[in-house]
Design an enzyme around this catalytic site. Structure first.
Site, PDB file in Angstrom:
ATOM      1  N   ARG A  69     -11.858   8.156  -2.583  1.00 57.44           N
ATOM      2  CA  ARG A  69     -12.215   9.556  -2.312  1.00 57.44           C
ATOM      3  C   ARG A  69     -13.724   9.692  -2.121  1.00 57.44           C
ATOM      4  O   ARG A  69     -14.193  10.349  -1.206  1.00 57.44           O
ATOM      5  CB  ARG A  69     -11.738  10.422  -3.485  1.00 57.44           C
ATOM      6  N   ASN A  79      -3.736   9.630  -6.900  1.00 53.62           N
ATOM      7  CA  ASN A  79      -2.526  10.464  -6.893  1.00 53.62           C
ATOM      8  C   ASN A  79      -1.263   9.627  -6.701  1.00 53.62           C
ATOM      9  O   ASN A  79      -0.188  10.174  -6.444  1.00 53.62           O
ATOM     10  CB  ASN A  79      -2.628  11.501  -5.766  1.00 53.62           C
ATOM     11  N   ASP A  82      -0.157   5.039   0.948  1.00 47.99           N
ATOM     12  CA  ASP A  82      -0.421   5.962   2.055  1.00 47.99           C
ATOM     13  C   ASP A  82      -0.393   5.215   3.380  1.00 47.99           C
ATOM     14  O   ASP A  82      -1.206   4.330   3.607  1.00 47.99           O
ATOM     15  CB  ASP A  82      -1.823   6.591   1.900  1.00 47.99           C
ATOM     16  N   SER A 130      -5.361   5.273  -4.208  1.00 47.06           N
ATOM     17  CA  SER A 130      -5.234   6.689  -4.564  1.00 47.06           C
ATOM     18  C   SER A 130      -5.053   6.944  -6.059  1.00 47.06           C
ATOM     19  O   SER A 130      -4.277   6.265  -6.725  1.00 47.06           O
ATOM     20  CB  SER A 130      -4.060   7.299  -3.813  1.00 47.06           C
ATOM     21  N   GLY A 167      -7.418   4.106   3.356  1.00 52.03           N
ATOM     22  CA  GLY A 167      -7.496   3.083   2.316  1.00 52.03           C
ATOM     23  C   GLY A 167      -8.774   3.097   1.490  1.00 52.03           C
ATOM     24  O   GLY A 167      -8.861   2.397   0.495  1.00 52.03           O
ATOM     25  N   ASP A 199      -1.781  -0.616   5.903  1.00 51.46           N
ATOM     26  CA  ASP A 199      -2.020   0.061   7.185  1.00 51.46           C
ATOM     27  C   ASP A 199      -3.519   0.230   7.482  1.00 51.46           C
ATOM     28  O   ASP A 199      -3.872   0.696   8.561  1.00 51.46           O
ATOM     29  CB  ASP A 199      -1.378   1.460   7.192  1.00 51.46           C
ATOM     30  N   ASP A 238       0.865  -1.169   0.000  1.00 53.83           N
ATOM     31  CA  ASP A 238       0.000   0.000   0.000  1.00 53.83           C
ATOM     32  C   ASP A 238       0.915   1.237   0.000  1.00 53.83           C
ATOM     33  O   ASP A 238       2.101   1.129   0.307  1.00 53.83           O
ATOM     34  CB  ASP A 238      -0.856  -0.060   1.270  1.00 53.83           C
TER      35      ASP A 238
END
Ligand code: B16
Ligand code: MG
Length: 222
Positions: free
Chosen positions: A53, A122, A15, A120, A50, A174, A13
């Protein structure tokens, strides 16, 4: 879990595992919440780890979602993303979470394939800012699949792109939703964080620096 399996790849992962953008997501959502007159605490933010958006916005607004039309919801997501993107400008190759570079090196030195599996959109920008976009065999991100975590799709996509079977993959996550996704994909789930968040993983460590790849591989080889 069937422990006798040959591991061929690790899916990480982004982030909260490679870098602490989880904190930037929190600040961006908090600013939006404040502008909308909604209370949003660090504790509330845990549920957003996780998740996409759109789902994050739904969780943040809760019952208040009824006062918004679709166009406004889109505008709020754009606004949050603008705030988030602004904070990404601060990221440099110094912004790895402690232990992340060593973990990436350990994965490589054992000859395993390596992918990013992040919800994400991004992801590529963050990897570019960290200077490690070339390090991965596959980048599975918010554009790769329709159904996001906790569905297994993103991790299954990463495995397929790497040419390994799901059962040969270790996922490092996470987020509660990410661990659930890894389990649903029938992969080995490694959770990073507190028991109450990622305790459902096969292996759990408090921090990235504590993740012991040898320990996991040895245990799986038995
Ligand atoms: P974006 P991960 C997730 O990334 C974040 O944990 C989550 O908080 C965020 O809402 C999601 O990405 C979507 O991000 O708005 O940039 O598309 O943990 O899966 O790497
Ligand atoms: Mg995460």
């Amino acid at each position: 879990m069937d422990r006798s399996r040959e591991i061929g790849a690790v899916i990480l992962d982004l982030d909260g595992v490679i870098t602490d953008t989880a904190e930037y997501h929190f600040h961006a959502w908090q600013r939006v919440a404040e502008e909308e007159g909604i209370t949003f605490t660090r504790e509330d933010n845990e549920a957003l780890r996780g998740v996409s958006r759109r789902q994050s916005l739904e969780l943040l607004l809760g019952e208040h979602i009824e006062r918004y039309g679709e166009d406004t919801l889109e505008e709020i997501m754009d606004r949050k993303n603008r705030y988030y993107r602004n904070s990404l400008e601060q990221i440099t190759p110094a912004d790895f979470l402690e232990g992340a570079p060593a973990l990436l090196a350990a994965i490589r030195s054992r000859g395993l394939k390596m992918a990013i599996g992040s919800a994400s959109k991004n992801t590529r920008i963050v990897l570019q800012r960290l200077g490690i976009i070339e390090a991965f065999d596959v980048i599975a991100d918010g554009y790769s699949v329709e159904r996001t975590k906790p569905a297994p799709d993103l991790f299954l996509y990463a495995a397929e792109q790497m040419g390994v079977r799901p059962g040969q993959c270790i996922v490092i996550e996470d987020a509660a939703s990410g661990v659930t996704a890894a389990l649903a994909a029938e992969m080995v789930a490694v959770g990073v964080g507190p028991e109450e968040r990622v305790g459902h993983a096969h292996y759990r460590y408090d921090t990235i620096a504590a993740v012991d790849l040898d320990e996991i591989l040895d245990d799986l080889a038995q």
